[in-house]
Scaffold this motif. Sequence first.
Motif, mmCIF file in Angstrom:
data_model
loop_
_atom_site.group_PDB
_atom_site.id
_atom_site.type_symbol
_atom_site.label_atom_id
_atom_site.label_comp_id
_atom_site.label_asym_id
_atom_site.label_seq_id
_atom_site.Cartn_x
_atom_site.Cartn_y
_atom_site.Cartn_z
ATOM 1 N N GLN A 55 12.004 -6.222 -0.318
ATOM 2 C CA GLN A 55 11.991 -7.262 0.703
ATOM 3 C C GLN A 55 13.322 -7.312 1.451
ATOM 4 O OE1 GLN A 55 10.979 -10.489 -1.921
ATOM 5 N NE2 GLN A 55 8.803 -10.397 -1.374
ATOM 6 N N THR B 40 7.332 4.030 3.369
ATOM 7 C CA THR B 40 6.451 3.282 2.484
ATOM 8 C C THR B 40 5.017 3.397 2.964
ATOM 9 O OG1 THR B 40 8.227 1.686 2.156
ATOM 10 C CG2 THR B 40 6.045 0.981 1.515
ATOM 11 N N THR C 286 -0.342 0.313 3.082
ATOM 12 C CA THR C 286 -1.056 -0.685 2.281
ATOM 13 C C THR C 286 -0.083 -1.484 1.428
ATOM 14 O OG1 THR C 286 -2.946 0.805 2.206
ATOM 15 C CG2 THR C 286 -2.945 -1.009 0.641
ATOM 16 N N THR C 287 0.799 -0.785 0.724
ATOM 17 C CA THR C 287 1.811 -1.446 -0.093
ATOM 18 C C THR C 287 2.721 -2.281 0.793
ATOM 19 O OG1 THR C 287 1.771 0.418 -1.617
ATOM 20 C CG2 THR C 287 3.684 -1.030 -1.748
ATOM 21 N N SER D 238 2.069 -3.635 3.718
ATOM 22 C CA SER D 238 1.370 -4.821 4.240
ATOM 23 C C SER D 238 1.411 -5.972 3.246
ATOM 24 C CB SER D 238 -0.079 -4.479 4.592
ATOM 25 O OG SER D 238 -0.104 -3.605 5.691
ATOM 26 N N ARG D 239 1.295 -5.665 1.953
ATOM 27 C CA ARG D 239 1.386 -6.715 0.923
ATOM 28 C C ARG D 239 2.773 -7.350 0.923
ATOM 29 N NH1 ARG D 239 -2.019 -3.156 -2.160
ATOM 30 N NH2 ARG D 239 -0.203 -2.173 -3.091
ATOM 31 N N GLN D 240 3.801 -6.524 1.085
ATOM 32 C CA GLN D 240 5.162 -7.047 1.132
ATOM 33 C C GLN D 240 5.348 -7.954 2.357
ATOM 34 O OE1 GLN D 240 7.590 -6.956 -1.042
ATOM 35 N NE2 GLN D 240 6.613 -5.569 -2.478
ATOM 36 N N GLN E 85 3.012 -9.665 3.917
ATOM 37 C CA GLN E 85 2.290 -10.923 3.658
ATOM 38 C C GLN E 85 3.117 -11.849 2.773
ATOM 39 O OE1 GLN E 85 -0.312 -12.078 5.250
ATOM 40 N NE2 GLN E 85 -0.236 -10.168 6.392
ATOM 41 N N SER E 86 3.774 -11.276 1.785
ATOM 42 C CA SER E 86 4.627 -12.056 0.895
ATOM 43 C C SER E 86 5.788 -12.684 1.673
ATOM 44 C CB SER E 86 5.141 -11.143 -0.215
ATOM 45 O OG SER E 86 6.048 -11.811 -1.035
ATOM 46 N N LYS F 61 4.527 -15.581 3.756
ATOM 47 C CA LYS F 61 4.317 -16.769 2.918
ATOM 48 C C LYS F 61 5.643 -17.444 2.559
ATOM 49 C CE LYS F 61 -0.006 -15.315 0.825
ATOM 50 N NZ LYS F 61 -0.646 -14.733 -0.356
ATOM 51 N N LYS G 97 4.504 -12.294 12.100
ATOM 52 C CA LYS G 97 3.772 -11.114 12.568
ATOM 53 C C LYS G 97 2.978 -11.565 13.792
ATOM 54 C CE LYS G 97 0.003 -9.742 10.334
ATOM 55 N NZ LYS G 97 -0.905 -9.176 9.334
#
Length: 155
Positions: A40, A64, A67-68, A70-72, A74-75, A78, A84
Motif C-alpha cells: 500500500q 503487479t 487482480t491482486t 485491484s484488491r489493494q 479497494q482496500s 475503504k 478512483k
Amino acid sequence: MENESPNENLRGLFQLLTRRFGLLNKTCCSAEGVDVSLVQSHIIYEINRQHNPSIQQIAETLNTDITTFSRQIQSLIKMNLVTKTPLKEDRRISILSLTEEGKSVNNSIDQQMNDYLQEVFSGMNDFEKETVIRSLKLLNDRMVKSSVCCTAPWE
C-alpha cells in the motif's frame, strides 16, 4: 566468516538489509493513525509521483497482477486514502488520486523515511554517503538491465 569471499554472503546481506528496512513486517508504516502495508505504501507513493495515473499504469509500474492490485486499491479506497474516478473519454479506464488523508499519509511516510535515512547517513562522512548512493544507483541500474528484472530470480 573471515575466509568468505565478498560474494559468498550477498544473499545474507540483502536479507539483513530487507529485515532492517522492515520489509518483512505486515505493516511497514504507521502514519496519521493509519497502518499501511508495504504494498500500500508503494501504491500511495506511485499515485502521488505520477500525474493522474490509471489503475493499469500503477499496476505496471509496480509489476503487479491487475487482480491482486485491484484488491489493494479497494482496500485503500475503504481506508479513505485513494479515490478512483472513471475517465470521461473511456469509462473502462479508472484514474487514481490521493484523498487529502492519503496525501497526509504519504507526506508522513516520506518524512519518516527521510528522518530514518538521515539518521543512518549521519554516521557516515561525505565520501561514504556518496559511495553508498552511487553504489545503490549502480545496483538499481544493473538490476533493471538483468534478464530477470522485476521478478524474483527463482520464478
